[in-house]
Design an enzyme around this catalytic site. Structure first.
Site, PDB file in Angstrom:
ATOM      1  N   GLY A  22       0.755  -1.222   0.020  1.00  9.06           N
ATOM      2  CA  GLY A  22       0.094   0.088   0.160  1.00  9.06           C
ATOM      3  C   GLY A  22       0.825   1.128   0.089  1.00  9.06           C
ATOM      4  N   LYS A  54       5.123  -0.607 -14.507  1.00  8.75           N
ATOM      5  CA  LYS A  54       6.573  -1.036 -14.441  1.00  8.75           C
ATOM      6  C   LYS A  54       6.598  -2.151 -15.456  1.00  8.75           C
ATOM      7  CE  LYS A  54       7.285  -4.066 -10.629  1.00  8.75           C
ATOM      8  NZ  LYS A  54       7.622  -4.127  -9.187  1.00  8.75           N
TER       9      LYS A  54
END
Ligand SMILES: C[S@@+](CC[C@H](N)C(=O)[O-])C[C@H]1O[C@@H](n2cnc3c(N)ncnc32)[C@H](O)[C@@H]1O
Length: 253
Positions: free
Chosen positions: A88, A198
């Site tokens: 998170g 990513k």
């Protein structure tokens, strides 16, 4: 003179022993070699310490902070989707920067929707979809339902598949994830929206870069300083979503 040298030698020896001691964990007994290496690396990593001090759930926070500081991909009031969000820390950064927790009184309040395969603790200001696979249609439908008619201003993806160690399979898995994210972003994004995603540095990346350029004005491949040097990860930072309409017009012309 001798004693002066004696003292300074002892001092410098004890200083280097102290810093060495800091970096060697004392609870390695019974742990596998890879766990021992991981623990040792964590202790030596300044971003791990910094993340603890700044209350971020993990060091990854600094990758997004660096990217946002340089490319301004998030602004107050934005609607953000964070894919592969557990534990998170990107969600924490996204909440702060888009003001989803309303802490900046005078600025518009944003919203953050975060999804991960894993269940993870809530982040105040964010809507969490834990235990869900982003690639599944049902998961995407849940996010879309929760968004209502809000257009998305920024899609983040720090997702990576579990590596099998078989290069060709792992490569294919991350490429599929990336295209899934791109497709989702294209469908839901507002004009001028941004995307951070990513990738692993491999042969598919140049093609992906070209595909991103069809949809975004500016596309960069970035390796933040906080990304470990021995990791193949890089991030695409794609800014200025051109919108689907302009794509359709471009195809016709
Ligand atoms: C590097 S971690 C993300 C760290 C996160 N950005 C943070 O700052 O806390 C990658 C995450 O991607 C998640 N992931 C991988 N494949 C996924 C998928 N298909 N759907 C949802 N999450 C996925 C993993 O469970 C993992 O938690």
């Amino acid at each position: 003179m001798e004693s002066i040298f004696g003292i300074s030698l002892r001092r410098s020896l004890s200083t280097s022993l102290q810093s060495w001691a800091k970096q060697v964990p004392n609870n390695l007994k019974g742990k596998s070699k890879s766990s021992q290496e991981w623990l040792t690396r964590q202790l030596a990593d300044p971003y791990v310490e910094k993340a603890k001090m700044m209350n971020y759930r993990c060091r990854s926070a600094f990758k997004l902070l660096e990217i946002d500081d340089k490319y301004s991909i998030i602004k107050a009031g934005d609607c953000i989707i964070d894919c592969g969000a557990a534990p998170g820390s990107w969600t924490q950064v996204a909440v702060e920067r888009c003001n989803a927790n309303g802490k900046q009184d005078k600025k518009p309040k944003g919203s953050v929707y975060s999804i991960d395969l894993l269940h993870f603790h809530s982040v105040s200001g964010a809507t969490i979809f834990g235990g869900m696979d982003f690639t599944k249609t049902e998961s995407k439908q849940k996010i879309i339902k929760s968004l209502g008619d809000k257009p998305v201003n920024c899609v983040l993806s720090d997702m990576a598949p579990n590596a099998t160690g078989v290069r060709i399979l792992d490569q294919e898995a991350i490429v599929n994830l990336c295209y899934d994210v791109l497709y989702f972003a294209v469908i839901l994004s507002a004009p001028q929206a941004n995307l951070v995603m990513k990738v692993w540095d491999n042969g598919d990346v140049p093609k992906m870069e070209k595909d991103l350029q069809r949809f975004y004005d500016k596309v960069k491949r970035v390796k933040p300083r906080s990304s470990r040097g021995d990791s193949a990860e890089q991030f695409f930072v794609a800014r200025g979503f051109k919108g689907i309409v302009s794509q359709e017009l471009a195809k016709k012309s």
